[in-house]
Write an enzyme that holds these catalytic residues in place. Structure first.
Site, PDB file in Angstrom:
ATOM      1  CB  VAL A  47       2.845  10.402   2.381  1.00  0.00           C
ATOM      2  CG1 VAL A  47       2.494   9.973   0.960  1.00  0.00           C
ATOM      3  CG2 VAL A  47       4.255  10.968   2.449  1.00  0.00           C
ATOM      4  CB  SER A  92      -0.945   0.021   1.216  1.00  0.00           C
ATOM      5  OG  SER A  92      -0.228   0.036   2.421  1.00  0.00           O
ATOM      6  CB  ILE A 114       5.372   5.444   0.120  1.00  0.00           C
ATOM      7  CG1 ILE A 114       4.782   6.718   0.756  1.00  0.00           C
ATOM      8  CG2 ILE A 114       6.702   5.745  -0.558  1.00  0.00           C
ATOM      9  CD1 ILE A 114       5.565   7.251   1.952  1.00  0.00           C
ATOM     10  CG  ASN A 132       8.188   1.996   1.381  1.00  0.00           C
ATOM     11  OD1 ASN A 132       8.148   3.208   1.576  1.00  0.00           O
ATOM     12  ND2 ASN A 132       7.099   1.239   1.423  1.00  0.00           N
ATOM     13  CE1 TYR A 139       7.812   6.045  10.996  1.00  0.00           C
ATOM     14  CE2 TYR A 139       8.280   8.380  10.917  1.00  0.00           C
ATOM     15  CZ  TYR A 139       7.810   7.240  10.320  1.00  0.00           C
ATOM     16  OH  TYR A 139       7.335   7.293   9.046  1.00  0.00           O
TER      17      TYR A 139
END
Ligand SMILES: NC(=O)c1ccc[n+]([C@@H]2O[C@H](COP(=O)([O-])OP(=O)(O)OC[C@H]3O[C@@H](n4cnc5c(N)ncnc54)[C@H](OP(=O)(O)O)[C@@H]3O)[C@@H](O)[C@H]2O)c1
Length: 237
Positions: free
Chosen positions: A186, A13, A15, A87, A156
């Protein structure tokens, strides 16, 4: 058989899926990986319907054996690796006094350790691509909070940009470039929690990110782009 191949993690899903689609458009055979098999299978159906050749491997990036299995499946199917996209990622917000060890470990395992493991497992394939055309590419998804550490997102925010810089120093000589992507919000499933405050149409689009990666594919071997920052208007670092 496509003459270039790419491996994208977190491709089910957001990016990662947008980058996988763009890499397919650019003529790459694709290996796509993510955690939940059913969600990944849906994404793969959409990619195949668009005409792309896709190898699908579900796995948990926190598990070393899964990382090795994903790379082995990629090698078996395509025999080469021109683009690696690290990613897959998770973010669990907490103030430092409230950080739970299990959640620290999960974020570091998926967001940082898995990237290191993928580099190690893919080094030989990437070096072969670098020797072939001097333009092997590794894309590491960091965050705007990796550029400028953010309260609540402190775990993070860690490490990916420094790692990417180190890899450029170590691997550019082998024709392997690395880039850290550093976006603000995003519009993906990950930012559902914030939509009350930032609407979807105020967010960066996944395609903004994938188009930036498309640009990287077309830079000359002489040009390294070590990081790309994506801010929303007024969202200064
Ligand atoms: N959205 C933003 O605003 C934003 C901003 C900066 C950086 N980022 C980073 O961008 C990357 C992509 O996120 P996104 O926004 O596109 O969110 P997303 O749509 O939720 O995608 C996250 C992807 O990572 C996979 N994933 C998560 N944990 C995993 C694990 N343990 N093992 C394997 N795969 C795992 C997910 O698969 P499952 O769904 O099956 O878990 C999914 O494919 C992440 O690294 C995220 O931290 C996002």
């Amino acid at each position: 058989m496509p003459d270039r191949a790419a491996l994208v993690t977190g491709a089910s899903s957001g990016i990662g899926l947008a980058i996988a689609r763009m890499l397919g458009e650019e003529g790459h055979g694709l290996t796509v990986a993510a955690r939940r098999p059913e969600k990944l299978a849906e994404a793969v159906t959409r990619l195949r319907d668009a005409g792309f050749e896709v190898e699908e491997v579900a796995g948990n990036m926190a598990e070393e054996a899964d990382v090795q299995r994903i790379v082995a499946a990629h090698r078996e199917r395509w025999g080469r690796l021109d683009v690696l996209v690290n990613n897959a990622g998770v973010g669990v917000g907490a103030a430092v006094a409230d950080t739970v060890t299990k959640r620290i470990d999960m974020q570091l395992d998926v967001n940082v350790r898995a990237i290191i493991l993928f580099y190690r497992e893919c080094a030989e394939l990437l070096r072969a691509a670098g020797a072939d055309h001097r333009n092997a590419l590794v894309v590491n998804t960091s965050s705007l909070s990796g550029k400028s550490g953010q309260t609540w997102l402190s775990v993070y925010s860690a490490a990916v940009i420094g790692w990417t810089q180190a890899m450029n120093k170590e691997l550019n000589g082998d024709g392997i470039k690395s880039v850290a992507l550093c976006p603000g919000f995003v519009d993906t499933p990950m930012t559902q929690f914030v939509r009350e405050h930032v609407s979807q149409d105020q967010m960066i689009r996944p395609e903004d990110i994938s188009e930036a990666v498309r640009f990287l594919l077309h830079t000359s071997p002489n040009c390294v782009v070590p990081e790309i920052v994506f801010q929303r208007p007024g969202e200064a670092i």
